[in-house]
Design an enzyme around this catalytic site. Structure first.
Site, PDB file in Angstrom:
ATOM      1  N   ARG A   1      -6.456  -7.296  -5.211  1.00 53.20           N
ATOM      2  CA  ARG A   1      -7.588  -8.115  -5.646  1.00 53.20           C
ATOM      3  C   ARG A   1      -8.618  -7.362  -6.479  1.00 53.20           C
ATOM      4  O   ARG A   1      -8.832  -6.166  -6.269  1.00 53.20           O
ATOM      5  CB  ARG A   1      -8.285  -8.705  -4.417  1.00 53.20           C
TER       6      ARG A   1
ATOM      7  N   HIS B   1      -3.344 -10.199  -7.727  1.00 53.03           N
ATOM      8  CA  HIS B   1      -2.021  -9.856  -8.271  1.00 53.03           C
ATOM      9  C   HIS B   1      -1.862 -10.171  -9.759  1.00 53.03           C
ATOM     10  O   HIS B   1      -0.851 -10.758 -10.186  1.00 53.03           O
ATOM     11  CB  HIS B   1      -0.933 -10.545  -7.452  1.00 53.03           C
TER      12      HIS B   1
ATOM     13  N   HIS C   1       6.300  -6.471  -4.443  1.00 50.89           N
ATOM     14  CA  HIS C   1       5.843  -7.362  -3.377  1.00 50.89           C
ATOM     15  C   HIS C   1       7.012  -7.928  -2.570  1.00 50.89           C
ATOM     16  O   HIS C   1       7.006  -9.094  -2.164  1.00 50.89           O
ATOM     17  CB  HIS C   1       5.025  -8.492  -4.011  1.00 50.89           C
TER      18      HIS C   1
ATOM     19  N   ASP D   1      -3.600  -7.714   6.681  1.00 53.42           N
ATOM     20  CA  ASP D   1      -3.578  -7.934   5.232  1.00 53.42           C
ATOM     21  C   ASP D   1      -4.590  -6.965   4.627  1.00 53.42           C
ATOM     22  O   ASP D   1      -5.594  -7.363   4.052  1.00 53.42           O
ATOM     23  CB  ASP D   1      -3.935  -9.404   4.928  1.00 53.42           C
TER      24      ASP D   1
ATOM     25  N   GLU E   1       2.980  -2.792   0.222  1.00 57.63           N
ATOM     26  CA  GLU E   1       2.718  -2.700  -1.213  1.00 57.63           C
ATOM     27  C   GLU E   1       2.017  -1.379  -1.505  1.00 57.63           C
ATOM     28  O   GLU E   1       0.838  -1.221  -1.189  1.00 57.63           O
ATOM     29  CB  GLU E   1       1.845  -3.878  -1.650  1.00 57.63           C
TER      30      GLU E   1
HETATM   31  C1  BGC Z   1      -2.033 -10.321  -0.225  1.00 64.46           C
HETATM   32  C2  BGC Z   1      -2.208 -11.565   0.613  1.00 64.46           C
HETATM   33  C3  BGC Z   1      -1.642 -12.688  -0.153  1.00 64.46           C
HETATM   34  C4  BGC Z   1      -0.208 -12.400  -0.446  1.00 64.46           C
HETATM   35  C5  BGC Z   1       0.351 -13.463  -1.307  1.00 64.46           C
HETATM   36  C6  BGC Z   1      -0.587 -10.102  -0.415  1.00 64.46           C
HETATM   37  O1  BGC Z   1      -0.376  -8.955  -1.155  1.00 64.46           O
HETATM   38  O2  BGC Z   1      -2.664  -9.219   0.343  1.00 64.46           O
HETATM   39  O3  BGC Z   1      -3.540 -11.806   0.907  1.00 64.46           O
HETATM   40  O4  BGC Z   1      -1.778 -13.899   0.510  1.00 64.46           O
HETATM   41  O5  BGC Z   1      -0.071 -11.185  -1.118  1.00 64.46           O
HETATM   42  O6  BGC Z   1       1.625 -13.693  -1.008  1.00 64.46           O
END
Ligand code: BGC
Length: 391
Positions: A122, A147, A218, A290, A356
């Site tokens: 983010r 992302h 991801h 998260d 990640e």
């Molecule tokens: C984020 C999550 C998000 C997800 C989306 C992750 O990398 O940290 O907050 O909802 O990606 O699939």
């Protein structure tokens, strides 16, 4: 070694080549409620042949001498399937995803297997200032940028070059202004499946204007096999004694906090589900895990960042990286509602996890975090490995 032996035993069960339409079945056996499902196939590659934004998509299958197979599409550079033998030599697909390229194009798909860029994770208020100029990005996550934006690298068709049975080179130029970012960025990601069962990802990028870059993958893993229940029983270790706490929008506060005495302490192998529902403010913010962990070795050396064990299959995943941080996302937003997942399986709450590797979220707005700025003349260069084994 036991793992090598099992992999050799599994050899010959599977057979497949890149971007072909034939013999895509691997091995099939019964499913029952007590054992892990063992009906495993690489999706039919014809389901990945499409023209998206005027460019051709396809499915590329990497294979090593142990007959481990990794299927990748150049739509979003996504890992579609990872077929590996479990402790009994049965083939298991440990990656969540779709059977068709159209699945990945659906709105709301959660970045399954994707290459993420230009900025993974983010950026607060979808804004940053670089060399005196403020850039506004499309906000796609409650006012933040997530992302790389809605049309980030995960939603782009990459140029693909299958170098040999075990190497796929993906490249693209992200043009000046794409998703709000400055500078033409030439990006290359090389996927290599090694003979010790690692998926190696080498990322490089260069720019013609100062910009910010944070690339990652991801992939959602379930080491008990995708679609085979939740990941709460997986045993996780993260080589980090600190993490970056977040606010309610999942943007780091800027603090770097010790994990000791909190549910974020994975310095010793611990089941993911042991403390995920603990009464903890940070867990509430993330609706579970998260968050970004600050690796103990913050250098650019390749080091082990995390290790996960799937207890039902004995399959292990080690994550090695040159990056300083790792986001552990426990699949909190999976809710069984995604359509057309592999084999029609609903992916329920916490049935997959992502690790990640990255620089920290919102670094462009956090001067105390390691810099993500890339300038003309510099080369962005990182490496991450997903190393798979069995125990
Ligand atoms: C984020 C999550 C998000 C997800 C989306 C992750 O990398 O940290 O907050 O909802 O990606 O699939």
């Amino acid at each position: 070694m036991k793992s090598n032996l099992l992999l050799i035993l599994a050899a010959g069960i599977v057979g497949l080549s890149a971007c072909t339409n034939n013999s895509n079945k691997t091995t099939t056996s019964k499913t029952d409620s007590d054992s892990v499902s063992n009906t495993v196939m690489i999706p039919d590659s014809s389901n990945f042949i499409a023209t998206v934004n005027g460019k051709q998509t396809g499915l590329y299958v990497l294979k090593n001498k142990n007959n481990v197979q990794v299927a990748i599409t150049n739509y979003g550079g996504r890992i579609v399937s990872i077929l590996v033998p479990d402790k009994d030599g049965k083939i298991v697909d440990i990656a969540l995803g779709y059977d068709k390229v159209a699945g990945y194009e659906q709105e709301g798909e959660p970045y399954f297997g994707a290459l993420i860029g230009r900025y993974g994770n983010r950026i607060g208020k979808a804004t940053f200032t670089l060399e005196g100029k403020t850039y506004h990005l499309p906000a796609n996550d409650h006012g933040q940028s997530l992302h790389g934006g809605p049309k980030g690298f995960h939603a782009q068709v990459w140029d693909a070059k299958k170098v040999n049975d075990y190497t796929l080179e993906l490249s693209r130029v992200s043009v000046d202004g794409e998703e709000g970012y400055p500078g033409n960025l030439a990006v290359k990601v090389v996927y290599t499946l090694t003979d010790d069962n690692a998926i190696k990802m080498d990322y490089t990028a260069t720019t013609d204007k100062a910009t910010v870059v944070n690339l990652t993958n991801h992939c959602y893993f379930n080491l008990n096999g995708e679609g085979n229940g939740d990941i709460n029983d997986h045993i996780l270790t993260i080589n980090a004694s600190k993490f970056t706490p977040v606010d309610s929008t999942l943007i780091p506060t800027g603090e770097i906090k010790a994990v000791a005495g909190t549910p974020f302490d994975f310095t010793k192998p611990t089941a993911i589900g042991d403390r995920v529902n603990a009464d903890d403010e940070q867990l509430k913010m993330g609706k579970g895990y998260d968050h970004n962990w600050v690796l103990n070795d913050g250098s650019t050396n390749l080091k082990q960042a995390a290790k996960v064990v799937g207890p039902k299959t004995g399959i292990t995943l080690e994550v090695l990286t040159t990056e300083p941080g790792i986001q552990f996302y426990g699949g909190n937003f999976l809710d069984g509602k995604l359509k057309d997942c592999k084999g029609g399986k609903p992916y329920q709450h916490r049935t997959g996890f992502c690790l990640e590797t990255q620089h920290f979220p919102d670094s462009p707005n956090k001067p105390n975090f390691p810099s993500t700025t890339l300038k003309p003349g510099q080369t962005y260069k990182t490496t991450t490995l997903y190393k798979i084994g069995v125990q």
